[in-house]
Design a protein around this motif. Structure first.
Motif, short mmCIF file in Angstrom:
data_model
loop_
_atom_site.label_atom_id
_atom_site.label_comp_id
_atom_site.label_asym_id
_atom_site.label_seq_id
_atom_site.Cartn_x
_atom_site.Cartn_y
_atom_site.Cartn_z
N MET A 89 0.82 -1.19 0.00
CA MET A 89 0.00 0.00 0.00
C MET A 89 0.86 1.26 0.00
SD MET A 89 -2.98 1.06 -0.07
CE MET A 89 -4.25 2.08 0.50
N PHE A 90 1.93 1.24 0.82
CA PHE A 90 2.84 2.38 0.89
C PHE A 90 3.49 2.63 -0.46
CE2 PHE A 90 7.11 4.11 1.52
CZ PHE A 90 6.77 5.34 2.08
N LYS A 91 3.83 1.55 -1.16
CA LYS A 91 4.47 1.67 -2.47
C LYS A 91 3.53 2.35 -3.48
CE LYS A 91 7.04 -1.16 -5.75
NZ LYS A 91 7.48 -2.50 -6.09
N ILE A 92 2.25 2.02 -3.44
CA ILE A 92 1.27 2.62 -4.36
C ILE A 92 1.13 4.12 -4.05
CG2 ILE A 92 -1.17 2.67 -4.99
CD1 ILE A 92 -1.16 -0.38 -4.59
N ILE A 93 1.06 4.47 -2.77
CA ILE A 93 0.95 5.88 -2.38
C ILE A 93 2.19 6.64 -2.83
CG2 ILE A 93 0.86 7.46 -0.40
CD1 ILE A 93 -0.90 5.34 0.99
N ALA A 94 3.36 6.05 -2.65
CA ALA A 94 4.61 6.70 -3.05
C ALA A 94 4.64 6.92 -4.57
CB ALA A 94 5.81 5.87 -2.61
N ILE A 95 4.16 5.95 -5.33
CA ILE A 95 4.12 6.07 -6.80
C ILE A 95 3.15 7.18 -7.22
CG2 ILE A 95 3.42 4.89 -8.93
CD1 ILE A 95 4.61 2.31 -7.68
N VAL A 96 1.99 7.23 -6.58
CA VAL A 96 1.00 8.26 -6.90
C VAL A 96 1.55 9.65 -6.57
CG1 VAL A 96 -1.26 9.20 -6.25
CG2 VAL A 96 -1.00 6.75 -6.69
N VAL A 97 2.18 9.78 -5.40
CA VAL A 97 2.76 11.07 -5.01
C VAL A 97 3.87 11.46 -5.98
CG1 VAL A 97 4.13 12.24 -3.22
CG2 VAL A 97 2.10 10.93 -2.59
N ALA A 98 4.74 10.54 -6.33
CA ALA A 98 5.84 10.81 -7.28
C ALA A 98 5.28 11.21 -8.64
CB ALA A 98 6.75 9.60 -7.40
N ALA A 99 4.23 10.54 -9.09
CA ALA A 99 3.62 10.88 -10.38
C ALA A 99 2.99 12.28 -10.32
CB ALA A 99 2.56 9.85 -10.76
N ALA A 100 2.36 12.62 -9.21
CA ALA A 100 1.75 13.95 -9.06
C ALA A 100 2.82 15.04 -9.08
CB ALA A 100 0.94 14.03 -7.77
N ILE A 101 3.93 14.80 -8.39
CA ILE A 101 5.04 15.76 -8.38
C ILE A 101 5.63 15.88 -9.77
CG2 ILE A 101 7.37 16.18 -7.51
CD1 ILE A 101 6.39 15.00 -4.81
N ALA A 102 5.84 14.78 -10.44
CA ALA A 102 6.38 14.82 -11.81
C ALA A 102 5.43 15.57 -12.74
CB ALA A 102 6.62 13.40 -12.32
N GLY A 103 4.13 15.35 -12.58
CA GLY A 103 3.15 16.05 -13.40
C GLY A 103 3.17 17.56 -13.14
N LEU A 104 3.29 17.93 -11.88
CA LEU A 104 3.36 19.34 -11.51
C LEU A 104 4.61 19.99 -12.11
CD1 LEU A 104 2.22 21.69 -9.71
CD2 LEU A 104 3.82 20.88 -7.96
N LEU A 105 5.74 19.31 -12.01
CA LEU A 105 6.99 19.83 -12.58
C LEU A 105 6.91 19.93 -14.10
CD1 LEU A 105 9.57 17.92 -10.35
CD2 LEU A 105 8.89 20.33 -10.17
N ALA A 106 6.32 18.94 -14.72
CA ALA A 106 6.19 18.96 -16.18
C ALA A 106 5.26 20.10 -16.61
CB ALA A 106 5.65 17.62 -16.69
N TYR A 107 4.16 20.28 -15.90
CA TYR A 107 3.24 21.36 -16.23
C TYR A 107 3.93 22.72 -16.06
CZ TYR A 107 -0.63 24.61 -16.09
OH TYR A 107 -1.45 25.70 -16.32
N ALA A 108 4.67 22.89 -14.97
CA ALA A 108 5.37 24.16 -14.72
C ALA A 108 6.35 24.46 -15.87
CB ALA A 108 6.11 24.11 -13.39
N ALA A 109 6.98 23.44 -16.39
CA ALA A 109 7.96 23.62 -17.47
C ALA A 109 7.30 24.15 -18.75
CB ALA A 109 8.69 22.32 -17.75
N THR A 110 6.00 23.93 -18.90
CA THR A 110 5.31 24.40 -20.11
C THR A 110 4.84 25.84 -20.00
OG1 THR A 110 3.09 23.73 -19.38
CG2 THR A 110 4.43 22.06 -20.52
N ARG A 111 4.96 26.45 -18.83
CA ARG A 111 4.51 27.83 -18.62
C ARG A 111 5.39 28.79 -19.43
NH1 ARG A 111 -0.17 28.47 -16.68
NH2 ARG A 111 0.44 30.31 -15.55
N PRO A 112 4.91 30.01 -19.73
CA PRO A 112 5.69 30.98 -20.52
C PRO A 112 7.02 31.34 -19.87
CG PRO A 112 3.40 31.69 -20.31
CD PRO A 112 3.57 30.51 -19.40
N ASP A 113 7.98 31.72 -20.69
CA ASP A 113 9.31 32.08 -20.21
C ASP A 113 9.39 33.52 -19.71
OD1 ASP A 113 10.38 29.57 -20.76
OD2 ASP A 113 10.89 30.12 -22.82
N THR A 114 8.31 34.28 -19.89
CA THR A 114 8.25 35.65 -19.41
C THR A 114 6.91 35.88 -18.72
OG1 THR A 114 7.34 36.46 -21.49
CG2 THR A 114 9.74 36.54 -21.27
N PHE A 115 6.85 36.95 -17.93
CA PHE A 115 5.59 37.33 -17.30
C PHE A 115 5.33 38.80 -17.59
CE2 PHE A 115 8.48 38.97 -14.21
CZ PHE A 115 7.83 40.08 -13.70
N ARG A 116 4.09 39.20 -17.43
CA ARG A 116 3.69 40.60 -17.63
C ARG A 116 2.48 40.88 -16.75
NH1 ARG A 116 0.60 44.21 -20.87
NH2 ARG A 116 1.89 45.91 -21.69
#
Length: 175
Positions: free
Chosen positions: A1-28
């Motif tokens: 059970m702990f392994k499944i939770i760890a995989i889900v958490v790792a996937a969520a973090i990876a998804g968050l990081l991947a999404y952040a990488a797609t954000r614009p390179d500038t802000f206004r």
């Protein structure tokens, strides 16, 4: 059970990081207001950092903030540095272009809480007896800023400050 939770958490973090990488390179961030005054009356409130204390929303963040002015009193080369142990952080602004009374450009450098360098522009456009004042800040969005932007809405937070500052600027110029 702990392994499944760890995989889900790792996937969520990876998804968050991947999404952040797609954000614009500038802000206004940009906000405007109409002031019932001429550009000639408004511009001196912007062009002289010593006068920012009456309208800038950032001046009240830390009453004990140390302020240093250098260069000419106004215009290109005028500079303002601050050092705060509180919310204002540490930084410096310098006027890099001045076209009185229509346009003022600043370089804004923060050293704390995060290092960043941004461009700030104030544009004053006559509209009959009034003036549309636009306050804009733009700059690079490194990965850490993109990541923070997934959770924290920079446009909303800084925009709220700009709106408060423009309201105070309007009150001062119309007084």
């Amino acid at each position: 059970m702990f392994k499944i939770i760890a995989i889900v958490v790792a996937a969520a973090i990876a998804g968050l990081l991947a999404y952040a990488a797609t954000r614009p390179d500038t802000f206004r961030v940009s906000r405007s207001t109409v002031v019932n005054a001429t550009p000639d009356k408004i511009y001196p409130l912007l062009d002289d950092f010593r006068r920012w204390s009456v309208w800038s929303p950032y001046e009240g963040l830390d009453p004990a903030m140390a302020r240093t002015y250098s260069g000419p009193a106004s215009g290109v080369g005028a500079a303002y540095a601050w050092d705060s142990k509180g919310r204002a952080g540490v930084g410096r602004m310098e006027i890099v272009q001045a076209q009185a009374p229509q346009n003022l450009k600043l370089r804004l450098d923060f050293n704390k809480p995060m290092k960043s360098s941004n461009n700030v522009t104030f544009t004053l456009e006559p509209q009959g007896a009034a003036t549309r004042v636009t306050w804009t800040m733009e700059g690079p969005a490194p990965f850490i800023s993109k990541l923070m932007g997934v959770i924290f809405n920079l446009d909303k937070a800084v925009g709220r400050d700009f709106e408060a500052g423009l309201a105070k600027l309007k009150a001062q110029a119309e007084a």
